[in-house]
Scaffold this active site. Structure first.
Site, mmCIF file in Angstrom:
data_model
loop_
_atom_site.group_PDB
_atom_site.id
_atom_site.type_symbol
_atom_site.label_atom_id
_atom_site.label_comp_id
_atom_site.label_asym_id
_atom_site.label_seq_id
_atom_site.Cartn_x
_atom_site.Cartn_y
_atom_site.Cartn_z
ATOM 1 N N ASP A 20 0.859 -1.166 0.000
ATOM 2 C CA ASP A 20 0.000 0.000 0.000
ATOM 3 C C ASP A 20 0.911 1.236 0.000
ATOM 4 O O ASP A 20 2.121 1.128 0.232
ATOM 5 C CB ASP A 20 -0.888 -0.049 1.244
ATOM 6 C CG ASP A 20 -1.717 1.205 1.429
ATOM 7 O OD1 ASP A 20 -2.326 1.653 0.444
ATOM 8 O OD2 ASP A 20 -1.734 1.723 2.552
ATOM 9 N N ASP A 22 -0.148 5.235 0.966
ATOM 10 C CA ASP A 22 -0.396 6.157 2.084
ATOM 11 C C ASP A 22 -0.558 5.394 3.391
ATOM 12 O O ASP A 22 -1.348 4.450 3.482
ATOM 13 C CB ASP A 22 -1.663 6.974 1.814
ATOM 14 C CG ASP A 22 -1.521 7.874 0.603
ATOM 15 O OD1 ASP A 22 -1.136 9.034 0.772
ATOM 16 O OD2 ASP A 22 -1.788 7.390 -0.523
ATOM 17 N N ASP A 196 -2.062 -0.473 5.883
ATOM 18 C CA ASP A 196 -2.454 0.081 7.180
ATOM 19 C C ASP A 196 -3.958 0.218 7.390
ATOM 20 O O ASP A 196 -4.411 0.304 8.526
ATOM 21 C CB ASP A 196 -1.832 1.473 7.349
ATOM 22 C CG ASP A 196 -2.473 2.494 6.409
ATOM 23 O OD1 ASP A 196 -2.469 2.256 5.181
ATOM 24 O OD2 ASP A 196 -2.992 3.520 6.899
#
Length: 247
Positions: A20, A22, A196
């Protein structure tokens, strides 16, 4: 809830790595265009791509062209828009047509944002993001609008960190991992997915189902991941250690 151990550097041996962006490679910013990419990120990605048998791919909610610009000069396969558009390392992009329903949802979201200072509308190729990091008190109203628009226009509703997104249905980050793992260069490797947000859970689940692993970034929570690190700095330190172990 049992906390998860940090991933060992050896986890990436014989692996394909899916990251991922961000909140994983860079800290989340107040607005999507305010993100700051550390000077060492692109060189680290290039080192990992050369060291890993299945290479490295970015799997992000951002559009492909944004991720390409942010990780340059590294050139990597990228699944953008939660897997709705996939770009090979040569830049060729496979993507569906944009439905008219998104333009309707975009217009309604902009009207809403004009009446709720601090909210921000993000126009994506296959989605509309409505951010409320700058106006936390608007969270319930944002969610209500998104649910209404999703139901009225047959769009998929995706919740994230201080954002809701309306997007074309049919793909998620797990589907992107499965699609990329079918390529010949990765078929003899195992996937490791690092992310996240709740949007990354499909990526964790897909990786684990294929014999690999998921690495959650951030506080402990219910998750399909198998390992956890605390923050972006820990991700970068682990990736650097893994790269050193393989070279």
């Amino acid at each position: 809830m049992i906390d998860l151990a940090p991933p060992p550097p050896s986890l990436l041996i014989d692996a394909s790595l899916f990251l991922d962006f961000d909140g994983t490679l860079v800290e989340i910013a107040d607005t999507p265009d305010a993100v700051a990419v550390g000077h060492g990120v692109a060189p680290l990605l290039e080192r990992l791509a050369a060291a890993l048998p299945g290479g490295v791919a970015i799997v992000s909610g951002r559009p492909v062209h944004e991720v390409q610009a942010l990780v340059a000069p590294a050139t990597l396969p990228i699944a953008g828009s939660h897997g709705l558009e996939i770009a090979a390392a040569d830049g060729a992009i496979a993507a569906p047509d944009r439905p008219a329903a998104l333009d309707t949802a975009l217009a309604a979201s902009r009207v809403f944002a004009s009446r709720h200072p601090g909210t921000l509308v993000e126009d994506k190729p296959f989605g509309v993001g409505l951010h409320y990091r700058g106006a936390p008190e608007a969270g319930e109203a944002v969610a209500a609008l998104a649910e209404e628009l999703a139901a009225a226009h047959d769009l998929h509703l995706q919740h994230g960190k201080m954002v809701v997104e309306l997007r074309l249905a049919g793909r998620d980050k797990g589907a992107a991992v499965e699609w990329l793992m079918a390529e010949p260069a990765r078929c003899r490797t195992v996937p490791v997915f690092v992310g996240d947000d709740v949007t990354d859970e499909a990526g964790f689940a897909a990786a684990v189902a294929m014999g690999g692993a998921g690495v959650l970034v951030g506080p402990a929570r219910a998750t399909s991941a198998t390992y956890r690190v605390n923050c972006v700095a820990d991700v970068l330190a682990w990736l650097d250690a893994a790269c050193r172990e393989m070279t």
